[in-house]
Enzyme design. Structure first.
Site, PDB file in Angstrom:
ATOM      1  N   ARG A 185      41.262  42.467  46.306  1.00 30.47           N
ATOM      2  CA  ARG A 185      41.600  41.557  45.315  1.00 30.47           C
ATOM      3  C   ARG A 185      41.393  41.789  43.946  1.00 30.47           C
ATOM      4  O   ARG A 185      40.807  42.619  43.685  1.00 30.47           O
ATOM      5  CB  ARG A 185      40.075  40.243  45.476  1.00 30.47           C
ATOM      6  CG  ARG A 185      40.292  39.405  44.604  1.00 30.47           C
ATOM      7  CD  ARG A 185      40.793  38.224  44.729  1.00 30.47           C
ATOM      8  NE  ARG A 185      40.540  36.844  44.291  1.00 30.47           N
ATOM      9  CZ  ARG A 185      40.638  36.168  43.282  1.00 30.47           C
ATOM     10  NH1 ARG A 185      41.021  36.911  42.397  1.00 30.47           N
ATOM     11  NH2 ARG A 185      39.921  35.205  43.019  1.00 30.47           N
ATOM     12  N   ASP A 245      43.090  34.878  38.898  1.00 33.79           N
ATOM     13  CA  ASP A 245      42.631  33.975  39.979  1.00 33.79           C
ATOM     14  C   ASP A 245      44.044  33.326  40.080  1.00 33.79           C
ATOM     15  O   ASP A 245      44.692  32.837  39.069  1.00 33.79           O
ATOM     16  CB  ASP A 245      41.714  33.189  39.685  1.00 33.79           C
ATOM     17  CG  ASP A 245      41.263  32.487  40.860  1.00 33.79           C
ATOM     18  OD1 ASP A 245      41.693  32.763  41.908  1.00 33.79           O
ATOM     19  OD2 ASP A 245      40.559  31.188  40.716  1.00 33.79           O
ATOM     20  N   GLU A 275      46.175  29.415  45.422  1.00 32.81           N
ATOM     21  CA  GLU A 275      46.126  29.876  46.829  1.00 32.81           C
ATOM     22  C   GLU A 275      47.485  29.752  47.394  1.00 32.81           C
ATOM     23  O   GLU A 275      48.408  28.930  47.080  1.00 32.81           O
ATOM     24  CB  GLU A 275      45.118  28.678  47.521  1.00 32.81           C
ATOM     25  CG  GLU A 275      43.701  29.150  47.020  1.00 32.81           C
ATOM     26  CD  GLU A 275      43.317  30.582  47.358  1.00 32.81           C
ATOM     27  OE1 GLU A 275      43.438  31.126  48.514  1.00 32.81           O
ATOM     28  OE2 GLU A 275      42.659  31.233  46.436  1.00 32.81           O
ATOM     29  N   ARG A 305      36.256  41.925  50.101  1.00 35.92           N
ATOM     30  CA  ARG A 305      37.256  42.309  49.626  1.00 35.92           C
ATOM     31  C   ARG A 305      37.053  43.108  48.428  1.00 35.92           C
ATOM     32  O   ARG A 305      36.155  42.843  47.364  1.00 35.92           O
ATOM     33  CB  ARG A 305      38.353  41.599  49.054  1.00 35.92           C
ATOM     34  CG  ARG A 305      38.944  40.610  50.505  1.00 35.92           C
ATOM     35  CD  ARG A 305      39.967  39.494  49.766  1.00 35.92           C
ATOM     36  NE  ARG A 305      39.064  38.617  48.874  1.00 35.92           N
ATOM     37  CZ  ARG A 305      39.873  37.278  48.461  1.00 35.92           C
ATOM     38  NH1 ARG A 305      41.048  37.269  48.753  1.00 35.92           N
ATOM     39  NH2 ARG A 305      39.371  36.593  47.745  1.00 35.92           N
TER      40      ARG A 305
END
Length: 206
Positions: free
Chosen positions: A73, A78, A81, A124
């Site tokens: 990650r 961010d 999705e 992750r």
């Protein structure tokens, strides 16, 4: 008439009282516990040592890749999705898929190198990833296909001004989207998170 120095009464030298048996036991126990704590921390430094991964990447979404057997990650950012939609010009569009495509384009089939030691709730590796000298984490935010998530605030500010990527329209913050659709809350990857992760790894007993 005052007395001369030689005639003044002399004070008795200070004599330290001998420690009791219980005080000696307490001091020895404290010393042993301290040494044991130091030994524990030293033995577990490998848990917070930086890991290096490199190779051909599989792009999972706009902030996650796979290198070999390691799922990574991108730390401090961010991205929407993969199934998330955003709005632009009054219409929905698949911003999650476009974010993934943007990261894949940045990589361009070249070898990726990542470094990091922290892990998220899905185990992750949180990595700082590059293709040559190109910082993938920063570039995804600068291009507007990810938001700052504990780092890269300057890159996000520049993307906002340029109305790049998802900033060209409206969108739900990826963390809010996950909370609504998946019930997942993920902490940001900032300094406080790093300190907390360090302490947790040093004193984890499994």
């Amino acid at each position: 008439m005052s007395r001369s120095w030689s005639q003044r009464p002399r004070r008795r030298p200070y004599q330290q009282r001998p420690r009791s048996t219980w005080r000696k036991f307490f001091d020895y126990t404290l010393a042993v516990l301290f040494l044991a704590l130091v030994a524990l921390v030293v033995a577990r430094f490998d848990r917070v040592s930086t890991r290096q991964e490199s190779g051909k990447a599989i792009v999972n979404d706009g902030d996650t890749i796979t290198l070999g057997n390691e799922r990574i990650r991108l730390r401090g950012i961010d991205a929407p999705e993969y199934t998330q939609s955003c709005k632009r010009d009054g219409a929905d569009y698949p911003c999650g898929k476009l974010s993934r495509q943007a990261l894949a384009k940045l990589i361009g089939g070249r070898a990726v190198s990542c470094s990091g030691w922290q892990r998220d709730r899905y185990d992750r590796l949180l990595g700082d990833c590059k293709v040559g000298d190109l910082d993938l984490n920063a570039e995804q935010v600068k291009a507007g296909w990810a938001v700052a998530y504990g780092d890269y605030e300057l890159e996000e500010a520049a993307a906002r001004v340029k109305r790049a990527g998802i900033w060209a329209g409206s969108f739900e913050e990826p963390r809010d989207w996950r909370r609504t659709h998946e019930g997942v809350v993920e902490p940001k990857h900032g300094t406080l998170a790093s300190v907390g992760d360090t302490l947790r790894e040093l004193f984890r007993f499994h």
